[in-house]
Design an enzyme around this catalytic site. Structure first.
Site, PDB file in Angstrom:
ATOM      1  N   LYS A 167      68.181  15.538 -43.045  1.00  0.00           N
ATOM      2  CA  LYS A 167      68.151  14.249 -42.340  1.00  0.00           C
ATOM      3  C   LYS A 167      66.772  14.016 -41.731  1.00  0.00           C
ATOM      4  O   LYS A 167      66.266  12.875 -41.699  1.00  0.00           O
ATOM      5  CB  LYS A 167      69.232  14.214 -41.261  1.00  0.00           C
ATOM      6  N   GLU A 174      61.563   7.537 -44.293  1.00  0.00           N
ATOM      7  CA  GLU A 174      61.849   6.205 -43.744  1.00  0.00           C
ATOM      8  C   GLU A 174      60.643   5.675 -42.968  1.00  0.00           C
ATOM      9  O   GLU A 174      60.279   4.493 -43.093  1.00  0.00           O
ATOM     10  CB  GLU A 174      63.075   6.318 -42.844  1.00  0.00           C
TER      11      GLU A 174
END
Length: 309
Positions: A167, A174
């Site tokens: 993650k 991102e």
């Protein structure tokens, strides 16, 4: 067959929506939050007492001290055979400590990186998990209820720590993608011969190699505020970008795009940055993160978690 049960600690933007999605899937959820208006029970003790053994408790509180405190309390309340899932954005280095603490009491531990933001209730949550295979298999009905429909959106990434590490890398990527969109947007806005920057972005949504959900959210933001004039060019970093860059350094992996995107966040705190208006707008669109609104008449800014529109 008895109803599947889950204790869920932390009912904020993501936790509250996760509780709703799980209940729609037929899973019994007992939720606890410090805010009594959100909570189903008055204490962690009551939450544990309401669950049948073996218990599963999912923690969705801020990383760091809040997570440490909750897991420490659960270690004293739960029994051998129970399982704790840390679904917050904890640093992967904390997972081994939590697993060791719980293992000493016969309690299982799974770390779950969760992505989906405020859209997860509708679209499902991407799940990256780490832990022992038997624990992952036991939790499979819960993962199935949370993930998007279809074959994708879930991975058993490896042993304890792998879920949060995956993650973290996801969030580092991102950062870089948002920064690229932001830089392109600023350049288009800068020149006087491009008349409709918003529609240029919209034209990229289909048939181009850079189409993505983040691009769709950028168009949403521009529809709400065409030139992002209501936003201040300021964007926080949530921690994972820093951790990703540090892990890259520790492993001698070159990550110039992610590092540059992180440093751009820092630059946004020195002066009003046009690029950071787009980054701030995107963070607000996908995660409901607070933005700072321009208030020229007062010469000040105001922070709000609402979508600026």
């Amino acid at each position: 067959m008895a109803s599947i049960q889950l204790g869920l600690i932390g009912l904020g933007k993501m936790g509250g929506n996760m509780r709703e999605r799980l209940r729609k899937a037929g899973i019994t959820v007992v939720g606890y939050d410090r805010d009594p208006t959100r909570s189903d029970v008055d204490s962690l003790v009551e939450l544990v007492d309401r669950l049948e053994s073996p218990r599963t408790v999912w923690v969705m509180v801020p990383a760091g001290e809040a997570t440490h405190s909750v897991i420490d309390q659960l270690s004293a309340l739960l029994k051998p055979g129970d399982i704790v899932v840390d679904g917050g954005n904890s640093r992967w280095t904390d997972d081994e400590k939590h697993a060791k603490l719980l293992h000493a009491r016969g309690i299982g531990f799974v770390d779950a990186g969760v992505s989906g933001g405020v859209w997860g209730l509708q679209n499902g949550y991407a799940l990256m998990v780490g832990g022992d295979k038997e624990h992952i298999q036991w939790l499979e009905p819960i993962f199935d209820a949370l993930k998007p429909e279809g074959p994708y959106g879930f991975v058993h990434a490896g042993r304890v720590g792998a879920g949060h590490f995956a993650k973290m890398v996801h969030n580092g990527i991102e950062y870089a993608i948002m920064q690229a969109y932001a830089e392109g947007w600023e350049l288009l806005e800068k020149v006087d011969f491009v008349d409709n920057v918003r529609e240029v972005f919209r034209s990229w949504q289909d048939g181009t190699v850079i189409r993505s959900w983040l691009l769709d959210l950028a168009v949403n933001a521009l529809d709400e505020d065409e030139h992002l004039e209501k936003l201040r060019g300021y964007a926080e970093d949530s921690g994972e970008g820093r951790w990703t860059v540090q892990a890259a350094i520790d492993n001698a992996v070159p990550m110039p795009a992610v590092a540059a995107a992180l440093f751009a966040r820092f630059s946004s705190r020195q002066e009003d940055s046009p690029q950071m208006k787009m980054v701030a707008a995107l963070r607000n669109q996908f995660g409901g993160h607070a933005v700072e609104l321009e208030r020229p008449e007062a010469g000040k800014t105001a922070k709000t978690a609402e979508k600026a529109g």
